[in-house]
Motif scaffolding. Sequence first.
Motif, PDB file in Angstrom:
ATOM      1  N   THR A  83       0.846  -1.192   0.000  1.00  0.00           N
ATOM      2  CA  THR A  83       0.000   0.000   0.000  1.00  0.00           C
ATOM      3  C   THR A  83       0.886   1.249   0.000  1.00  0.00           C
ATOM      4  O   THR A  83       1.713   1.409   0.892  1.00  0.00           O
ATOM      5  N   PRO A  84       0.736   2.146  -0.975  1.00  0.00           N
ATOM      6  CA  PRO A  84       1.633   3.303  -1.061  1.00  0.00           C
ATOM      7  C   PRO A  84       1.361   4.392  -0.033  1.00  0.00           C
ATOM      8  O   PRO A  84       2.244   5.175   0.282  1.00  0.00           O
ATOM      9  N   ALA A  85       0.141   4.452   0.497  1.00  0.00           N
ATOM     10  CA  ALA A  85      -0.180   5.526   1.446  1.00  0.00           C
ATOM     11  C   ALA A  85      -1.226   5.047   2.443  1.00  0.00           C
ATOM     12  O   ALA A  85      -2.190   4.364   2.089  1.00  0.00           O
ATOM     13  N   PHE A  86      -1.015   5.402   3.702  1.00  0.00           N
ATOM     14  CA  PHE A  86      -2.015   5.200   4.743  1.00  0.00           C
ATOM     15  C   PHE A  86      -2.645   6.547   5.070  1.00  0.00           C
ATOM     16  O   PHE A  86      -2.000   7.600   4.959  1.00  0.00           O
ATOM     17  N   VAL A  87      -3.888   6.526   5.487  1.00  0.00           N
ATOM     18  CA  VAL A  87      -4.588   7.739   5.904  1.00  0.00           C
ATOM     19  C   VAL A  87      -5.161   7.499   7.290  1.00  0.00           C
ATOM     20  O   VAL A  87      -5.821   6.479   7.520  1.00  0.00           O
ATOM     21  N   ILE A  88      -4.900   8.415   8.196  1.00  0.00           N
ATOM     22  CA  ILE A  88      -5.478   8.343   9.538  1.00  0.00           C
ATOM     23  C   ILE A  88      -6.337   9.576   9.752  1.00  0.00           C
ATOM     24  O   ILE A  88      -5.861  10.712   9.613  1.00  0.00           O
ATOM     25  N   LEU A  89      -7.620   9.361  10.036  1.00  0.00           N
ATOM     26  CA  LEU A  89      -8.534  10.442  10.384  1.00  0.00           C
ATOM     27  C   LEU A  89      -8.636  10.500  11.892  1.00  0.00           C
ATOM     28  O   LEU A  89      -8.863   9.476  12.547  1.00  0.00           O
ATOM     29  N   SER A  90      -8.473  11.695  12.446  1.00  0.00           N
ATOM     30  CA  SER A  90      -8.490  11.829  13.902  1.00  0.00           C
ATOM     31  C   SER A  90      -9.221  13.104  14.297  1.00  0.00           C
ATOM     32  O   SER A  90      -9.471  13.987  13.470  1.00  0.00           O
ATOM     33  N   SER A  91      -9.564  13.197  15.577  1.00  0.00           N
ATOM     34  CA  SER A  91     -10.301  14.364  16.078  1.00  0.00           C
ATOM     35  C   SER A  91      -9.862  14.674  17.497  1.00  0.00           C
ATOM     36  O   SER A  91      -9.366  13.814  18.227  1.00  0.00           O
ATOM     37  N   ALA A  92     -10.066  15.940  17.871  1.00  0.00           N
ATOM     38  CA  ALA A  92      -9.668  16.370  19.211  1.00  0.00           C
ATOM     39  C   ALA A  92     -10.537  15.697  20.269  1.00  0.00           C
ATOM     40  O   ALA A  92     -10.056  15.314  21.347  1.00  0.00           O
TER      41      ALA A  92
END
Length: 332
Positions: A243-252
């Motif tokens: 996989t060339p890129a990972f994405v992490i979605l996060s919030s405060a």
Amino acid sequence: MRPENPSLDLKYFAGLSSAEKLKHLIKFAALAPSSHNTQPWLFKIVSDKIELYINPSRELSYSDPTRRQMYLSIGAAIENLIIAAEHFGFEVSSDPLNLNDSNLVSIFNFRTATPKDSSLVKYILTRQSNRFPFEPRIPDQNFLDKLKNLDPMVQVNFVIAESQKKQITEIVASAAEVALDDQSFRNELSAWVRPSLNRYDDGMPGYTLGMPFLLSLVFPKILKNSKMGKQQKKMDTVLLNKTPAFVILSSAEDNKESWVNTGRVFERIALMAEKENVKISPLGAPIEVGEFYKDIQKVLNLDTRPQMFLRLGYTNKTAKFAPRLNIEKVLK
């Protein structure tokens, strides 16, 4: 089975009654992704409004005890609803999110407006999670930059550097190992993994997992009765390494509102990716299992709470679309 895709034609839509128009919009909302393809939503048409509820009969009580995954799915459905409504000439407003102990999430109001030329609405019909290995090329930086500021409450982080990817791969694969060695997790998961037959309208048939037909017939039983942690860790490691890129979605914050907002951002990213022929695939274990999310925080030096982990890249391989409930089954 997957019902016929709803029409995008404005003239067709104009000929529908008021109630039929809202029902048509719900068809787009109900194409949103959901954990295990549980489709955990219910819609109620009341005059010129749509009430959106969670469906408690479709919750994952063991793997999703806080209902995080359920509210992420609800957020994705909301994003689809709004994009479709704008395409067909509505301005949408909603009551504040009702996230107490009630199953009612929100009430959406629709006011006639000039249709917007949405470039994303048609991709609601073709978006799907892709569990195949990806090509090594990294998506265009201009495209990645467009994904960064979709919502001020949701932080989007990309992992492209090999040193960080190696660390994250170990975390994600280890989380999967723990999950697949857990009997209660496997019991719940096996109830949603289906043979590759056309009679199902929810869950994950083997074809969505890239599984041979004959194996799909017996795999739910194998999954339920066998510890599969080591095998899953090995398979996920191979997949993540390609996989060339990972994405992490996060919030405060780490609450229901944050989960809904993250779900909305996730769905918009999924549609924007589909438009560019970029494929995505979420993996829930590093977020939900134990405290592996804290290890991700350390690697990326995050002070926000990871809410979703995604694989992102290119591939020409696709599976059949996941089945969908008939619209009548998601109406109250």
